[in-house]
Enzyme design. Structure first.
Site, mmCIF file in Angstrom:
data_model
loop_
_atom_site.group_PDB
_atom_site.id
_atom_site.type_symbol
_atom_site.label_atom_id
_atom_site.label_comp_id
_atom_site.label_asym_id
_atom_site.label_seq_id
_atom_site.Cartn_x
_atom_site.Cartn_y
_atom_site.Cartn_z
ATOM 1 N N CYS A 37 0.843 -1.202 0.000
ATOM 2 C CA CYS A 37 0.000 0.000 0.000
ATOM 3 C C CYS A 37 0.874 1.246 0.000
ATOM 4 C CB CYS A 37 -0.879 0.036 1.246
ATOM 5 S SG CYS A 37 -1.975 -1.372 1.371
ATOM 6 N N GLY A 64 -0.718 0.382 -4.945
ATOM 7 C CA GLY A 64 -2.000 -0.238 -4.640
ATOM 8 C C GLY A 64 -3.060 0.278 -5.579
ATOM 9 N N ASN A 98 0.414 1.262 5.814
ATOM 10 C CA ASN A 98 1.116 0.424 4.837
ATOM 11 C C ASN A 98 1.910 -0.633 5.607
ATOM 12 O OD1 ASN A 98 3.945 1.000 2.579
ATOM 13 N ND2 ASN A 98 2.544 -0.708 2.703
ATOM 14 N N GLY A 99 1.579 -1.904 5.393
ATOM 15 C CA GLY A 99 2.278 -2.990 6.090
ATOM 16 C C GLY A 99 1.290 -4.013 6.590
ATOM 17 N N CYS A 136 12.713 -3.764 3.895
ATOM 18 C CA CYS A 136 12.296 -4.783 2.913
ATOM 19 C C CYS A 136 13.124 -4.663 1.633
ATOM 20 C CB CYS A 136 10.818 -4.597 2.588
ATOM 21 S SG CYS A 136 10.277 -5.572 1.173
ATOM 22 N N TYR A 161 11.793 -4.328 -6.605
ATOM 23 C CA TYR A 161 10.593 -4.426 -7.426
ATOM 24 C C TYR A 161 9.517 -3.381 -7.151
ATOM 25 C CZ TYR A 161 6.265 -6.511 -9.243
ATOM 26 O OH TYR A 161 5.077 -6.725 -9.873
ATOM 27 N N SER A 218 9.568 -3.269 -15.285
ATOM 28 C CA SER A 218 10.267 -3.365 -14.012
ATOM 29 C C SER A 218 11.686 -3.929 -14.127
ATOM 30 C CB SER A 218 9.443 -4.180 -13.021
ATOM 31 O OG SER A 218 9.091 -5.413 -13.606
ATOM 32 N N CYS A 247 15.447 -6.923 5.580
ATOM 33 C CA CYS A 247 14.609 -8.115 5.631
ATOM 34 C C CYS A 247 14.856 -8.874 4.331
ATOM 35 C CB CYS A 247 13.129 -7.779 5.762
ATOM 36 S SG CYS A 247 12.121 -9.291 5.778
HETATM 37 S S1 SF4 Z 1 11.973 -8.912 2.112
HETATM 38 FE FE1 SF4 Z 1 10.746 -9.253 3.963
HETATM 39 S S2 SF4 Z 1 9.249 -7.633 3.960
HETATM 40 FE FE2 SF4 Z 1 10.105 -7.720 1.917
HETATM 41 S S3 SF4 Z 1 8.780 -9.033 0.707
HETATM 42 FE FE3 SF4 Z 1 10.380 -10.348 1.543
HETATM 43 S S4 SF4 Z 1 9.602 -11.111 3.519
HETATM 44 FE FE4 SF4 Z 1 8.312 -9.360 2.891
#
Ligand code: SF4
Length: 470
Positions: free
Chosen positions: A8, A34, A108-109, A244, A250, A291, A441
């Site tokens: 989002c 979104g 968002n999340g 992330c 992407y 992309s 992440c």
């Molecule tokens: S890096 Fe982490 S937050 Fe990002 S899409 Fe993958 S699991 Fe989800």
């Protein structure tokens, strides 16, 4: 095209004049985050008015539907649904009338302990009017406001109860706040327009609105914006971070800067590293538009292979991901992507995509290239194999949807009909993003979750709850 669906986007603004048109414009610019619903909440004369509807920004928020919507403070939201049922009932911002004033929240999340919290508060007699995890944020914030009458304390108390990913814009009467979870999963930045201050998911919106990018909101920070200034309430302790990686690979627009790294630059570096790690004996390199474009350019720079556009994209064909079945999606790919025959005929082609989730679109694209006369098709992918679900706001929910969980790289190469297939390594991706690995992440590619998810491995203990106790 082949990647997961977006999460989002949020906006917040405070100015001396009406902010509704600015928020509408910003939502249009972050529309890619979104496309299912859009909404704006604005404060004027003691009341927050909210307009939200299904559809793209220009469909959901028309002149007619926004008639009478105005205010010097406002927040906005574009949404792609993840966990919950689709429809306008779950559109945002969520607004509440309370004894201490009007409240609105845009999120968002994903809140990972939502079910646990919902159960706890249902037992205490609360009722929920949506099945969106964002509602718990609004309800907790409202409860805390009634106890403290202090938005900063109320937000901190809310943050101490919820786990997961949240970049928020929040309005309490005319006051506008931005909040980023302590891990910093999703982006949120601060900018200045001639008319006032703005919070928005991606910095690209500021450029298009002739605004000035000030900075990213820091993980765990709360920021209040006013027409002529802003005030920061940073997190007072060190907290693990988990930006992330998919935002750079992407989701985000290439012209956005997230946590100090320009998305376009990162994607180009991904391509260069891919070329170093997995070179291909070929004549040209081309992207999966749009992309994969920066990744392909990087591959061209890294490999010395000539960059070419091999597909013409028809932008007016229905978006493939909203089509209900696989056959329709595949047909739409053929209508959407037409090969440029003179580019690919009799050539050994490298095609670069940002990521592979199911692999079905790529299979179709490889066939289109072969039918157009390509001698060889080598596929390079700017994200390591996606093998694990995302619990932090991205629509990748179940392991069986990931082709890399069921097949080896060589089997996937055969399934999509390529001559060779290679993904960037996790180390290569970390090098391209240029952050310490521990600050990212990478859970969907290494199965190590930054927060405690029942049944999944987690890489460090969350310190969230104790950090925030006040
Ligand atoms: S890096 Fe982490 S937050 Fe990002 S899409 Fe993958 S699991 Fe989800």
């Amino acid at each position: 095209m082949t990647g997961p669906k977006h999460s989002c986007g949020v906006v917040g603004m405070s100015a001396a004049h009406d902010v509704v048109n600015h928020i509408h414009k910003a939502l249009n610019i972050i529309q890619h985050r979104g496309q299912e619903s859009a909404g704006i909440a604005a404060y004027r004369n003691g009341v927050i008015t909210t307009v939200k509807n299904s559809g793209l920004v220009n469909v959901a928020l028309t002149k007619e539907s926004m008639a009478g919507l105005s205010g010097e403070s406002g927040i906005g939201h574009v949404r792609y649904s993840q966990l919950v049922t689709k429809g306008v009932v779950n559109a945002q911002p969520i607004s509440l009338e309370t004894t201490h004033g009007s409240i609105a929240i845009a999120h968002n999340g994903d809140i990972t302990n939502f079910e646990e919290l919902k159960k706890k508060y249902l037992a205490q007699g609360w009722s929920f009017s949506t099945d969106s995890d964002s509602e718990i944020l609004a309800l907790l914030f409202s409860k805390n406001m009634s106890q403290t009458d202090d938005p900063i304390r109320a937000l901190r108390m809310m943050m101490s109860e919820v786990d997961g990913a949240y970049s928020l814009t929040v309005m309490v009467n005319e006051r506008v706040f931005g909040v980023r979870d302590p891990y910093g999963f999703r982006p949120l930045c601060l900018g200045e327009l001639e008319e006032g201050y703005i919070l928005v998911s991606e910095s690209a919106a500021l450029d298009s609105m002739k605004g000035t990018f000030i900075r990213d909101i820091m993980p765990g920070e709360i920021i209040e914006i006013m027409p002529d200034r802003f005030k920061s309430y940073p997190l007072s302790t060190n907290h693990p971070k988990a930006h992330c990686m998919f935002e750079w690979v992407y989701f985000a627009r290439p012209d956005s800067i997230i946590d100090g790294k320009e998305v376009y630059d990162v994607r180009k570096r991904v391509g260069m590293i891919l070329a170093r790690e997995s070179p291909a004996n070929a004549d040209i390199v081309m992207p999966v538009p749009d992309s994969g474009r920066a990744h392909a350019l990087g591959f061209s720079i890294g490999s010395g292979l000539q960059y070419e556009e091999g597909f013409m994209k028809n932008r007016f064909v229905e978006r493939t991901f909203i089509l209900p079945d696989q056959k329709q999606r595949e047909r739409a790919v053929s209508m959407k992507m037409n090969p440029i025959r003179s580019t690919v005929k009799d050539r050994r082609v490298v095609i670069v995509d940002d990521s592979i989730v199911r692999g079905t679109t790529l299979k179709k694209l490889v066939k289109i290239l072969r039918d157009a006369g390509a001698k060889e098709v080598h596929v390079r992918v700017g994200c390591p194999p996606v093998i694990a679900p995302c619990y932090y706001g991205v629509d990748m929910r179940t392991r069986d949807q990931f082709i890399a969980n069921s097949y080896s790289v060589s089997e996937i190469r055969d399934i999509i009909g390529a001559d060779s297939l290679a993904y960037i390594s996790i180390d290569g991706l970390v090098e391209a993003i240029d952050f310490p690995e521990n600050d990212l992440c990478l859970a969907c590619v290494n199965s190590k979750y930054p927060t405690n998810i029942p049944g999944e491995k987690h890489r460090f203990q969350s310190t969230l709850r104790t950090d925030f106790a006040q």
